[in-house]
Scaffold this motif. Sequence first.
Motif, PDB file in Angstrom:
ATOM      1  N   ALA A  58       0.814  -1.219   0.000  1.00 45.65           N
ATOM      2  CA  ALA A  58       0.000   0.000   0.000  1.00 45.65           C
ATOM      3  C   ALA A  58       0.846   1.267   0.000  1.00 45.65           C
ATOM      4  N   GLY A  59       2.170   1.111   0.045  1.00 47.62           N
ATOM      5  CA  GLY A  59       3.052   2.270   0.043  1.00 47.62           C
ATOM      6  C   GLY A  59       3.191   2.954   1.382  1.00 47.62           C
ATOM      7  N   ALA A  60       2.788   2.275   2.458  1.00 42.09           N
ATOM      8  CA  ALA A  60       2.867   2.859   3.804  1.00 42.09           C
ATOM      9  C   ALA A  60       3.461   1.832   4.760  1.00 42.09           C
ATOM     10  N   PRO A  61       4.762   1.520   4.628  1.00 42.68           N
ATOM     11  CA  PRO A  61       5.358   0.447   5.433  1.00 42.68           C
ATOM     12  C   PRO A  61       5.250   0.696   6.929  1.00 42.68           C
ATOM     13  N   LEU A  62       5.244  -0.401   7.682  1.00 45.39           N
ATOM     14  CA  LEU A  62       5.140  -0.310   9.137  1.00 45.39           C
ATOM     15  C   LEU A  62       6.390   0.297   9.759  1.00 45.39           C
ATOM     16  N   GLY A  63       7.489   0.240   9.065  1.00 46.36           N
ATOM     17  CA  GLY A  63       8.730   0.807   9.574  1.00 46.36           C
ATOM     18  C   GLY A  63       9.781   0.829   8.485  1.00 46.36           C
ATOM     19  N   ARG A  64      10.766   1.716   8.649  1.00 44.01           N
ATOM     20  CA  ARG A  64      11.840   1.835   7.656  1.00 44.01           C
ATOM     21  C   ARG A  64      13.084   2.325   8.383  1.00 44.01           C
ATOM     22  N   PRO A  65      14.226   1.701   8.135  1.00 49.01           N
ATOM     23  CA  PRO A  65      15.438   2.162   8.818  1.00 49.01           C
ATOM     24  C   PRO A  65      15.909   3.502   8.269  1.00 49.01           C
ATOM     25  N   ASP A  66      16.711   4.187   9.057  1.00 46.06           N
ATOM     26  CA  ASP A  66      17.374   5.407   8.594  1.00 46.06           C
ATOM     27  C   ASP A  66      18.747   5.101   8.013  1.00 46.06           C
ATOM     28  N   VAL A  67      19.312   3.990   8.460  1.00 50.71           N
ATOM     29  CA  VAL A  67      20.630   3.589   7.977  1.00 50.71           C
ATOM     30  C   VAL A  67      20.746   2.080   8.137  1.00 50.71           C
ATOM     31  N   VAL A  68      21.449   1.453   7.203  1.00 47.04           N
ATOM     32  CA  VAL A  68      21.717   0.014   7.262  1.00 47.04           C
ATOM     33  C   VAL A  68      23.223  -0.183   7.342  1.00 47.04           C
ATOM     34  N   VAL A  69      23.648  -0.990   8.307  1.00 49.95           N
ATOM     35  CA  VAL A  69      25.063  -1.312   8.471  1.00 49.95           C
ATOM     36  C   VAL A  69      25.230  -2.815   8.288  1.00 49.95           C
ATOM     37  N   THR A  70      26.258  -3.207   7.539  1.00 52.42           N
ATOM     38  CA  THR A  70      26.517  -4.628   7.289  1.00 52.42           C
ATOM     39  C   THR A  70      27.891  -4.993   7.855  1.00 52.42           C
ATOM     40  N   PRO A  71      27.973  -5.254   9.145  1.00 56.46           N
ATOM     41  CA  PRO A  71      29.263  -5.551   9.778  1.00 56.46           C
ATOM     42  C   PRO A  71      29.793  -6.915   9.348  1.00 56.46           C
ATOM     43  N   ARG A  72      31.100  -7.096   9.568  1.00 59.63           N
ATOM     44  CA  ARG A  72      31.755  -8.339   9.176  1.00 59.63           C
ATOM     45  C   ARG A  72      32.416  -9.057  10.350  1.00 59.63           C
ATOM     46  N   SER A  73      32.292  -8.515  11.562  1.00 57.58           N
ATOM     47  CA  SER A  73      32.948  -9.131  12.719  1.00 57.58           C
ATOM     48  C   SER A  73      32.193  -8.777  13.991  1.00 57.58           C
ATOM     49  N   ASP A  74      32.483  -9.539  15.052  1.00 60.73           N
ATOM     50  CA  ASP A  74      31.904  -9.239  16.365  1.00 60.73           C
ATOM     51  C   ASP A  74      32.270  -7.831  16.806  1.00 60.73           C
ATOM     52  N   GLU A  75      33.520  -7.458  16.556  1.00 63.21           N
ATOM     53  CA  GLU A  75      33.996  -6.155  16.997  1.00 63.21           C
ATOM     54  C   GLU A  75      33.244  -5.030  16.294  1.00 63.21           C
ATOM     55  N   GLU A  76      32.974  -5.209  15.013  1.00 61.68           N
ATOM     56  CA  GLU A  76      32.218  -4.177  14.295  1.00 61.68           C
ATOM     57  C   GLU A  76      30.784  -4.093  14.809  1.00 61.68           C
ATOM     58  N   HIS A 108      10.698   1.924  14.717  1.00 60.86           N
ATOM     59  CA  HIS A 108      11.146   3.193  15.285  1.00 60.86           C
ATOM     60  C   HIS A 108      12.277   3.809  14.463  1.00 60.86           C
ATOM     61  N   GLY A 109      12.480   3.312  13.239  1.00 66.26           N
ATOM     62  CA  GLY A 109      13.586   3.810  12.433  1.00 66.26           C
ATOM     63  C   GLY A 109      14.916   3.344  12.987  1.00 66.26           C
ATOM     64  N   GLY A 110      15.938   4.187  12.858  1.00 71.72           N
ATOM     65  CA  GLY A 110      17.240   3.866  13.423  1.00 71.72           C
ATOM     66  C   GLY A 110      18.092   3.011  12.510  1.00 71.72           C
TER      67      GLY A 110
END
Length: 484
Positions: A58-76, A108-110
């Motif tokens: 419907a073009g009105a999603p329940l939520g949407r992130p502000d940024v996506v991070v794709t880490p590669r390690s526990d430390e990240e 809640h975004g984020g």
Amino acid sequence: MVGPVKHPGSSNITAGADPRLLADLREAVPAADVSTGAEVLDRYVADTYWKALAARAAGAPLGRPDVVVTPRSDEEVADVVRIANQHRVPVVPWGGGSGTQGASIPTHGGIVVDLTRMDRIVDIDEDSLTVTAEAGVNGRRLETELNRKGLMLPHYPASAEFATVGGYVAARGSGVLSTRYGKIEDLVISLRVVTPTGEVVDTLPVPRHAVGPDIAPLFIGSEGSLGVITRVRLQLAPLPAARRFEVVSFPSVEAGVDAVRKSMQSGLRPSVVRLYDEVATRLTLSPVVGSQLPGVATVICFEGNPAVVEAERKSMLDLVRAHNGQVLDGGLGEVWWEHRYDFYKPPHSPELPAVWGTIDVVATYARLLHTYHALQEAVAKPYAARGLKLRSHLSHWYPWGAMIYARFVLPDGGPDSVTLHDRIWKDGVTAALGAGAVINDHHGVGLKLAPYMPAQHGAGLDVLRRIKNALDPNGVMNPGKLGL
């Protein structure tokens, strides 16, 4: 029913890709692994929860992130979570996006932390029969690697093609072999978790001990609300030397439940028991196996040592016959096994504008049939005039009870489809609670069942909230889920 309650700290969180937040993230992980482009963000607005799919359409999603991070390690991961906590920005872990409850939707975004690049199979211990894998390892890929060594992870969820190891654990999931091998919580040996304040914690290396409370179970089924699972050690099993299928038909659900109950309580451990009521036999099982089966059809599988398989098979079929069950063509069980994932793909699975959902509840044998009939009265009958069909099967059997997988499908909900969907769920869950069942066996809570957590847990939910407060004082971890 009480509505979903936000974690008190959620009033502190903020949304939006603040330039300072982005700068900190790009210092912690390679800049290319931090995304704010619309095309990327739009990939994370829905899992397979019906309301999320309908809202996206419907073009009105329940939520949407502000940024996506794709880490590669526990430390990240730890750095990202620490930064999010400092900035009071929500963090939502993401695996395969195959969940059905809305648990991974960033309402809640984020920041969405996509773990799929953490996809190393760290170790296969053939002496202890364990595998250690990072959270982003795909289930089908893991199974392929294990099979090459004559081993298996005896989990086999319907989502294996898409789901990740971390998702298996975070949702407290189950697979088709659970009657013999247990659910995912029975297969977890240990975990590595990043806490909401950024510490990397390894749980004890074995699940059976007497050195105080074990913290690993706290994170199993936590749906990212208490931390980010980054690594899992799981129990394996050898590929069975023999696997034998039978298909039987009972004259009623009651007769079938009694036969399986007595089988389980006598010590038999079939790997699969899927008992389909008459509607599910006709509309769900028969089309997939290509044969119109009679009555309450049940697929049973025995596996392991050939002599033990034959002994268990004979003992259980004796109980089937004692309950007026009819033994059918066992070859249809082989067909079911080969096509066991087809149930969840077109043309067997519904698509919009249909309305659908699976009310998977679990109860003791004393309450199981009460629950089955309560769902018929609350869902199947009242909505039949709208075209709803309730297809129920019972699987994931235990010595003390079983799960009811009650799937409703409505061909078209019309203009009030969301309201109708919510009303069906409210009626079904209320009926299950009233019958003495627990409102979910293996799909989790997410957004869908959060409103019912106070009724399910009572004062126990306050205990969970205090644990949440202690671990996540700023309320950044997957807010709005689990009723926390």
